[in-house]
Design a protein around this motif. Structure first.
Motif, PDB file in Angstrom:
ATOM      1  N   ASP A  13      -2.233 -49.959  96.232  1.00 17.70           N
ATOM      2  CA  ASP A  13      -2.113 -48.990  95.133  1.00 17.70           C
ATOM      3  C   ASP A  13      -2.465 -49.635  93.796  1.00 17.70           C
ATOM      4  O   ASP A  13      -3.109 -49.010  92.947  1.00 17.70           O
ATOM      5  CB  ASP A  13      -0.687 -48.433  95.064  1.00 17.70           C
ATOM      6  CG  ASP A  13      -0.508 -47.235  95.983  1.00 17.70           C
ATOM      7  OD1 ASP A  13      -1.512 -46.618  96.359  1.00 17.70           O
ATOM      8  OD2 ASP A  13       0.646 -46.931  96.333  1.00 17.70           O
ATOM      9  N   SER A  14      -2.051 -50.891  93.625  1.00 19.02           N
ATOM     10  CA  SER A  14      -2.346 -51.537  92.342  1.00 19.02           C
ATOM     11  C   SER A  14      -3.855 -51.803  92.222  1.00 19.02           C
ATOM     12  O   SER A  14      -4.422 -51.725  91.131  1.00 19.02           O
ATOM     13  CB  SER A  14      -1.522 -52.813  92.151  1.00 19.02           C
ATOM     14  OG  SER A  14      -1.971 -53.811  93.026  1.00 19.02           O
TER      15      SER A  14
ATOM     16  N   ASP B  48      -5.302 -48.500  91.249  1.00 21.87           N
ATOM     17  CA  ASP B  48      -4.972 -48.203  89.844  1.00 21.87           C
ATOM     18  C   ASP B  48      -5.863 -48.998  88.892  1.00 21.87           C
ATOM     19  O   ASP B  48      -6.272 -48.491  87.840  1.00 21.87           O
ATOM     20  CB  ASP B  48      -3.502 -48.546  89.553  1.00 21.87           C
ATOM     21  CG  ASP B  48      -2.579 -47.488  90.124  1.00 21.87           C
ATOM     22  OD1 ASP B  48      -3.071 -46.405  90.487  1.00 21.87           O
ATOM     23  OD2 ASP B  48      -1.361 -47.758  90.237  1.00 21.87           O
ATOM     24  N   SER B  49      -6.163 -50.244  89.239  1.00 24.08           N
ATOM     25  CA  SER B  49      -6.987 -51.022  88.297  1.00 24.08           C
ATOM     26  C   SER B  49      -8.482 -50.759  88.453  1.00 24.08           C
ATOM     27  O   SER B  49      -9.265 -51.194  87.612  1.00 24.08           O
ATOM     28  CB  SER B  49      -6.700 -52.529  88.374  1.00 24.08           C
ATOM     29  OG  SER B  49      -6.065 -52.904  89.516  1.00 24.08           O
TER      30      SER B  49
ATOM     31  N   PRO C 215     -10.272 -47.373  89.061  1.00 25.69           N
ATOM     32  CA  PRO C 215     -10.355 -45.935  89.356  1.00 25.69           C
ATOM     33  C   PRO C 215     -11.669 -45.605  90.083  1.00 25.69           C
ATOM     34  O   PRO C 215     -12.737 -46.106  89.711  1.00 25.69           O
ATOM     35  CB  PRO C 215     -10.319 -45.285  87.970  1.00 25.69           C
ATOM     36  CG  PRO C 215      -9.715 -46.311  87.081  1.00 25.69           C
ATOM     37  CD  PRO C 215     -10.113 -47.649  87.633  1.00 25.69           C
TER      38      PRO C 215
ATOM     39  N   THR D 219       0.662 -41.734  97.901  1.00 28.18           N
ATOM     40  CA  THR D 219      -0.390 -42.726  97.617  1.00 28.18           C
ATOM     41  C   THR D 219      -0.555 -43.571  98.893  1.00 28.18           C
ATOM     42  O   THR D 219      -0.331 -43.058  99.986  1.00 28.18           O
ATOM     43  CB  THR D 219      -0.032 -43.564  96.370  1.00 28.18           C
ATOM     44  OG1 THR D 219       1.248 -44.165  96.566  1.00 28.18           O
ATOM     45  CG2 THR D 219      -0.007 -42.698  95.116  1.00 28.18           C
TER      46      THR D 219
ATOM     47  N   LYS E 114       1.812 -51.417  98.448  1.00 32.75           N
ATOM     48  CA  LYS E 114       1.958 -51.462  96.975  1.00 32.75           C
ATOM     49  C   LYS E 114       0.773 -52.181  96.349  1.00 32.75           C
ATOM     50  O   LYS E 114       0.249 -51.776  95.315  1.00 32.75           O
ATOM     51  CB  LYS E 114       3.248 -52.191  96.601  1.00 32.75           C
ATOM     52  CG  LYS E 114       4.468 -51.334  96.795  1.00 32.75           C
ATOM     53  CD  LYS E 114       5.649 -51.902  95.998  1.00 32.75           C
ATOM     54  CE  LYS E 114       6.878 -51.056  96.210  1.00 32.75           C
ATOM     55  NZ  LYS E 114       8.075 -51.829  96.516  1.00 32.75           N
TER      56      LYS E 114
ATOM     57  N   LYS F  26      -7.801 -38.390  92.763  1.00 37.93           N
ATOM     58  CA  LYS F  26      -8.105 -38.938  91.428  1.00 37.93           C
ATOM     59  C   LYS F  26      -9.568 -39.368  91.292  1.00 37.93           C
ATOM     60  O   LYS F  26     -10.032 -39.660  90.186  1.00 37.93           O
ATOM     61  CB  LYS F  26      -7.197 -40.132  91.146  1.00 37.93           C
ATOM     62  CG  LYS F  26      -5.818 -39.710  90.683  1.00 37.93           C
ATOM     63  CD  LYS F  26      -5.074 -40.923  90.134  1.00 37.93           C
ATOM     64  CE  LYS F  26      -3.604 -40.633  89.964  1.00 37.93           C
ATOM     65  NZ  LYS F  26      -2.794 -41.846  90.017  1.00 37.93           N
TER      66      LYS F  26
ATOM     67  N   SER G  69      -4.339 -40.360  95.648  1.00 35.65           N
ATOM     68  CA  SER G  69      -5.354 -41.302  95.153  1.00 35.65           C
ATOM     69  C   SER G  69      -6.756 -40.753  95.379  1.00 35.65           C
ATOM     70  O   SER G  69      -7.632 -40.870  94.509  1.00 35.65           O
ATOM     71  CB  SER G  69      -5.221 -42.662  95.851  1.00 35.65           C
ATOM     72  OG  SER G  69      -3.888 -43.097  95.807  1.00 35.65           O
TER      73      SER G  69
END
Ligand code: F6R
Length: 234
Positions: free
Chosen positions: A110-111, A114-115, A117, A143, A107, A181, A178
């Protein structure tokens, strides 16, 4: 997908380096990085260059479960040897293979993604078509996750260890969702062992049985392959 066929790894590495330089000149700040033998010459090119990474962030694809970053078989150690020790970044992220709570680590990773990219992602490809450690059968939606490595991957990676029994059986890997992206993806493939996977990735159907085939759905992928890896392409 754009495919560039090259004579050897050095020529491929120089092209990948030029693409990176262009991306950084265009404002790319976050790099997605891979380990393994494929990007080694690319990292050499980066190290020999005058590019400045002090404001750059890197996020690696994967790390073995159970290995500390100081272990010489860990991917963090690999990255330090091949790149980070020579080119200091603002921050280098890799999954923590020694995390006691793997679910929390997944997790957390993933964070981080996300912060930050990913602007420019470097990929290799497994002979079984994996990207990162997303083995055949992995959902395209996933993810970061904990992976049981495929037997073929354990065998392929045994060359870096004293014997096969020492290859970790699990890894933490960035997921396919991910990877997809990332704004730009440069995948390198060298050697005949990759030929089937390269053909499936580019000309085959898009299927979770060949994870790299998902890249057909991305609009900014450049594949750099040597003649051996590209030999089955039409
Ligand atoms: C490495 C990674 C893997 C490798 C692939 C090819 O971080 O995520 O997907 O890119 O296994 O490995 P090599 O380059 O050793 O043939």
């Amino acid at each position: 997908m754009k495919v560039i066929t090259v004579k050897n790894q050095l020529e491929g590495a120089k092209i990948a380096f030029d693409l990176l330089k262009e991306a950084m000149e265009g404002g790319s700040k976050t790099l997605g990085l891979a380990t393994g033998s494929t990007p080694v010459e690319f990292y050499n090119q980066v190290v020999q260059s005058d590019l400045d990474f002090s404001e750059m962030i890197s996020i690696n694809l994967d790390e073995y479960v159970g290995l500390d970053g100081s272990d010489d078989q860990s991917y963090r150690y690999f990255m330090e040897q091949h790149l980070f020790n020579e080119k200091p970044f603002k921050e280098n992220f890799l999954p923590d293979g020694k995390a006691t709570d793997l679910l929390a680590e997944v997790k957390h990773y993933d964070s981080i993604i996300d912060s930050h990219p990913i602007d420019f992602q470097i990929l290799g490809i497994g002979a079984n078509g994996h990207i990162g450690f997303n083995e055949p059968g992995t959902s395209f939606e996933v993810t970061t996750h904990v992976v049981d490595l495929a037997e073929s991957t354990i065998q392929a990676n045994a060359r870096f260890f004293e014997d096969e029994s020492q290859v970790p059986r699990q890894a933490i890997s960035m997921g396919i969702a991910s990877i997809m992206k990332s704004k730009e993806i440069v995948l390198m493939a060298y050697g005949e062992a990759k030929a089937e996977a390269v053909k499936g990735m580019i000309e085959g159907e898009i299927t979770e049985s060949l994870p790299a085939s998902v890249l057909q759905k991305h609009d900014n992928v450049i594949v750099i392959a040597d003649e051996a890896a590209a030999k089955l392409l039409k």
